[in-house]
Write a protein that holds these residues in place. Structure first.
Motif, PDB file in Angstrom:
ATOM      1  N   GLN A 138      13.216   8.166  -8.295  1.00  0.00           N
ATOM      2  CA  GLN A 138      11.925   8.001  -8.963  1.00  0.00           C
ATOM      3  C   GLN A 138      11.781   6.629  -9.629  1.00  0.00           C
ATOM      4  O   GLN A 138      11.609   6.529 -10.846  1.00  0.00           O
ATOM      5  CB  GLN A 138      11.695   9.116  -9.966  1.00  0.00           C
ATOM      6  CG  GLN A 138      11.698  10.475  -9.321  1.00  0.00           C
ATOM      7  CD  GLN A 138      11.551  11.601 -10.307  1.00  0.00           C
ATOM      8  OE1 GLN A 138      11.858  11.462 -11.483  1.00  0.00           O
ATOM      9  NE2 GLN A 138      11.077  12.728  -9.824  1.00  0.00           N
ATOM     10  N   PRO A 139      11.862   5.576  -8.824  1.00  0.00           N
ATOM     11  CA  PRO A 139      11.691   4.238  -9.402  1.00  0.00           C
ATOM     12  C   PRO A 139      10.293   4.087  -9.990  1.00  0.00           C
ATOM     13  O   PRO A 139       9.326   4.647  -9.479  1.00  0.00           O
ATOM     14  CB  PRO A 139      11.908   3.304  -8.220  1.00  0.00           C
ATOM     15  CG  PRO A 139      11.625   4.139  -7.020  1.00  0.00           C
ATOM     16  CD  PRO A 139      12.001   5.544  -7.378  1.00  0.00           C
ATOM     17  N   LYS A 140      10.209   3.330 -11.058  1.00  0.00           N
ATOM     18  CA  LYS A 140       8.935   3.095 -11.736  1.00  0.00           C
ATOM     19  C   LYS A 140       8.281   1.845 -11.140  1.00  0.00           C
ATOM     20  O   LYS A 140       8.898   0.780 -11.104  1.00  0.00           O
ATOM     21  CB  LYS A 140       9.185   2.882 -13.223  1.00  0.00           C
ATOM     22  CG  LYS A 140       7.947   2.554 -14.014  1.00  0.00           C
ATOM     23  CD  LYS A 140       8.310   2.261 -15.451  1.00  0.00           C
ATOM     24  CE  LYS A 140       7.092   1.729 -16.188  1.00  0.00           C
ATOM     25  NZ  LYS A 140       7.437   1.259 -17.526  1.00  0.00           N
ATOM     26  N   GLN A 141       7.042   1.986 -10.670  1.00  0.00           N
ATOM     27  CA  GLN A 141       6.344   0.821 -10.136  1.00  0.00           C
ATOM     28  C   GLN A 141       5.967  -0.091 -11.288  1.00  0.00           C
ATOM     29  O   GLN A 141       5.468   0.353 -12.324  1.00  0.00           O
ATOM     30  CB  GLN A 141       5.099   1.214  -9.363  1.00  0.00           C
ATOM     31  CG  GLN A 141       4.463   0.005  -8.701  1.00  0.00           C
ATOM     32  CD  GLN A 141       3.460   0.370  -7.638  1.00  0.00           C
ATOM     33  OE1 GLN A 141       3.105   1.521  -7.474  1.00  0.00           O
ATOM     34  NE2 GLN A 141       3.015  -0.635  -6.906  1.00  0.00           N
ATOM     35  N   LEU A 142       6.227  -1.391 -11.116  1.00  0.00           N
ATOM     36  CA  LEU A 142       5.943  -2.360 -12.168  1.00  0.00           C
ATOM     37  C   LEU A 142       4.463  -2.729 -12.160  1.00  0.00           C
ATOM     38  O   LEU A 142       3.903  -3.046 -11.108  1.00  0.00           O
ATOM     39  CB  LEU A 142       6.796  -3.612 -11.979  1.00  0.00           C
ATOM     40  CG  LEU A 142       8.307  -3.399 -12.079  1.00  0.00           C
ATOM     41  CD1 LEU A 142       9.033  -4.716 -11.855  1.00  0.00           C
ATOM     42  CD2 LEU A 142       8.673  -2.817 -13.431  1.00  0.00           C
ATOM     43  N   GLU A 143       3.851  -2.685 -13.329  1.00  0.00           N
ATOM     44  CA  GLU A 143       2.442  -3.042 -13.466  1.00  0.00           C
ATOM     45  C   GLU A 143       2.216  -4.500 -13.073  1.00  0.00           C
ATOM     46  O   GLU A 143       2.987  -5.375 -13.456  1.00  0.00           O
ATOM     47  CB  GLU A 143       1.986  -2.848 -14.912  1.00  0.00           C
ATOM     48  CG  GLU A 143       1.689  -1.421 -15.269  1.00  0.00           C
ATOM     49  CD  GLU A 143       1.091  -1.300 -16.655  1.00  0.00           C
ATOM     50  OE1 GLU A 143       0.265  -2.152 -17.045  1.00  0.00           O
ATOM     51  OE2 GLU A 143       1.466  -0.339 -17.338  1.00  0.00           O
ATOM     52  N   GLY A 144       1.141  -4.733 -12.309  1.00  0.00           N
ATOM     53  CA  GLY A 144       0.796  -6.087 -11.913  1.00  0.00           C
ATOM     54  C   GLY A 144       1.493  -6.559 -10.653  1.00  0.00           C
ATOM     55  O   GLY A 144       1.315  -7.701 -10.235  1.00  0.00           O
ATOM     56  N   TYR A 145       2.294  -5.696 -10.039  1.00  0.00           N
ATOM     57  CA  TYR A 145       3.015  -6.051  -8.817  1.00  0.00           C
ATOM     58  C   TYR A 145       2.715  -5.010  -7.749  1.00  0.00           C
ATOM     59  O   TYR A 145       2.737  -3.807  -8.023  1.00  0.00           O
ATOM     60  CB  TYR A 145       4.526  -6.119  -9.065  1.00  0.00           C
ATOM     61  CG  TYR A 145       4.912  -7.196 -10.034  1.00  0.00           C
ATOM     62  CD1 TYR A 145       5.184  -8.478  -9.590  1.00  0.00           C
ATOM     63  CD2 TYR A 145       4.997  -6.933 -11.403  1.00  0.00           C
ATOM     64  CE1 TYR A 145       5.529  -9.476 -10.474  1.00  0.00           C
ATOM     65  CE2 TYR A 145       5.349  -7.929 -12.295  1.00  0.00           C
ATOM     66  CZ  TYR A 145       5.612  -9.194 -11.828  1.00  0.00           C
ATOM     67  OH  TYR A 145       5.951 -10.186 -12.700  1.00  0.00           O
ATOM     68  N   ASP A 146       2.446  -5.477  -6.536  1.00  0.00           N
ATOM     69  CA  ASP A 146       2.103  -4.552  -5.456  1.00  0.00           C
ATOM     70  C   ASP A 146       3.257  -3.668  -5.027  1.00  0.00           C
ATOM     71  O   ASP A 146       3.082  -2.496  -4.769  1.00  0.00           O
ATOM     72  CB  ASP A 146       1.599  -5.327  -4.234  1.00  0.00           C
ATOM     73  CG  ASP A 146       0.305  -6.059  -4.506  1.00  0.00           C
ATOM     74  OD1 ASP A 146      -0.447  -5.613  -5.408  1.00  0.00           O
ATOM     75  OD2 ASP A 146       0.057  -7.074  -3.851  1.00  0.00           O
ATOM     76  N   ASN A 147       4.428  -4.239  -4.934  1.00  0.00           N
ATOM     77  CA  ASN A 147       5.539  -3.501  -4.343  1.00  0.00           C
ATOM     78  C   ASN A 147       6.858  -3.765  -5.063  1.00  0.00           C
ATOM     79  O   ASN A 147       7.881  -3.973  -4.434  1.00  0.00           O
ATOM     80  CB  ASN A 147       5.658  -3.869  -2.856  1.00  0.00           C
ATOM     81  CG  ASN A 147       6.611  -2.956  -2.130  1.00  0.00           C
ATOM     82  OD1 ASN A 147       6.737  -1.790  -2.465  1.00  0.00           O
ATOM     83  ND2 ASN A 147       7.292  -3.486  -1.143  1.00  0.00           N
ATOM     84  N   LEU A 148       6.824  -3.779  -6.370  1.00  0.00           N
ATOM     85  CA  LEU A 148       8.063  -3.950  -7.134  1.00  0.00           C
ATOM     86  C   LEU A 148       8.290  -2.718  -7.991  1.00  0.00           C
ATOM     87  O   LEU A 148       7.369  -2.203  -8.617  1.00  0.00           O
ATOM     88  CB  LEU A 148       7.998  -5.186  -8.030  1.00  0.00           C
ATOM     89  CG  LEU A 148       8.292  -6.519  -7.387  1.00  0.00           C
ATOM     90  CD1 LEU A 148       8.267  -7.622  -8.430  1.00  0.00           C
ATOM     91  CD2 LEU A 148       9.621  -6.528  -6.665  1.00  0.00           C
ATOM     92  N   PHE A 149       9.544  -2.291  -7.992  1.00  0.00           N
ATOM     93  CA  PHE A 149       9.923  -1.090  -8.718  1.00  0.00           C
ATOM     94  C   PHE A 149      11.129  -1.374  -9.597  1.00  0.00           C
ATOM     95  O   PHE A 149      11.911  -2.280  -9.318  1.00  0.00           O
ATOM     96  CB  PHE A 149      10.271   0.031  -7.736  1.00  0.00           C
ATOM     97  CG  PHE A 149       9.122   0.435  -6.867  1.00  0.00           C
ATOM     98  CD1 PHE A 149       8.332   1.503  -7.224  1.00  0.00           C
ATOM     99  CD2 PHE A 149       8.828  -0.253  -5.709  1.00  0.00           C
ATOM    100  CE1 PHE A 149       7.261   1.891  -6.436  1.00  0.00           C
ATOM    101  CE2 PHE A 149       7.764   0.114  -4.909  1.00  0.00           C
ATOM    102  CZ  PHE A 149       6.983   1.192  -5.274  1.00  0.00           C
TER     103      PHE A 149
END
Length: 87
Positions: A35-46
Motif C-alpha cells: 500500500q504505497p502512498k502516492q505523493l501529492e503533485g507527482y503523477d507516478n511517485l509513491f
C-alpha cells in the motif's frame, strides 16, 4: 533501481537494510501489496514507510508492466528533498 538508491542502501544501518530486502521481495510479488502512498503533485511517485516509520523508499510503479523503479531510500527527514518528476 537507481544508482542513487543503491548507494543509499549501503549507507543505511543494519536494521533498515534487512527491512529493505523484505520490501524488495514483496514488491516483486505485488507492487501495491505494501500500500504505497502516492505523493501529492507527482503523477507516478509513491512512498513506502519502513523501519518504524523512520525511513522512506520512494519509487515509481508501472501498473501495466508490474515494474517498480526505486528512486531513493532515505531517512524521512531527507527523503523528499529535491525530488523531481522522472521523465
Amino acid at each position: 533501481m537507481a544508482g542513487t538508491a543503491r548507494r543509499e542502501i549501503r549507507q543505511l544501518p543494519d536494521g533498515p537494510v534487512e527491512e529493505v530486502g523484505e520490501i524488495l521481495r514483496e514488491l516483486k510479488i505485488d507492487p501495491f501489496g505494501l500500500q504505497p502512498k502516492q505523493l501529492e503533485g507527482y503523477d507516478n511517485l509513491f512512498s513506502i514507510r519502513f523501519y518504524f516509520g523512520q525511513y522512506r523508499m520512494v519509487c515509481s510503479i508501472s501498473e501495466s508492466r508490474r515494474k517498480v523503479f526505486i528512486r531513493r531510500i532515505r531517512h524521512r527527514s531527507t527523503a523528499y528533498e529535491g525530488l523531481k518528476q522522472h521523465s
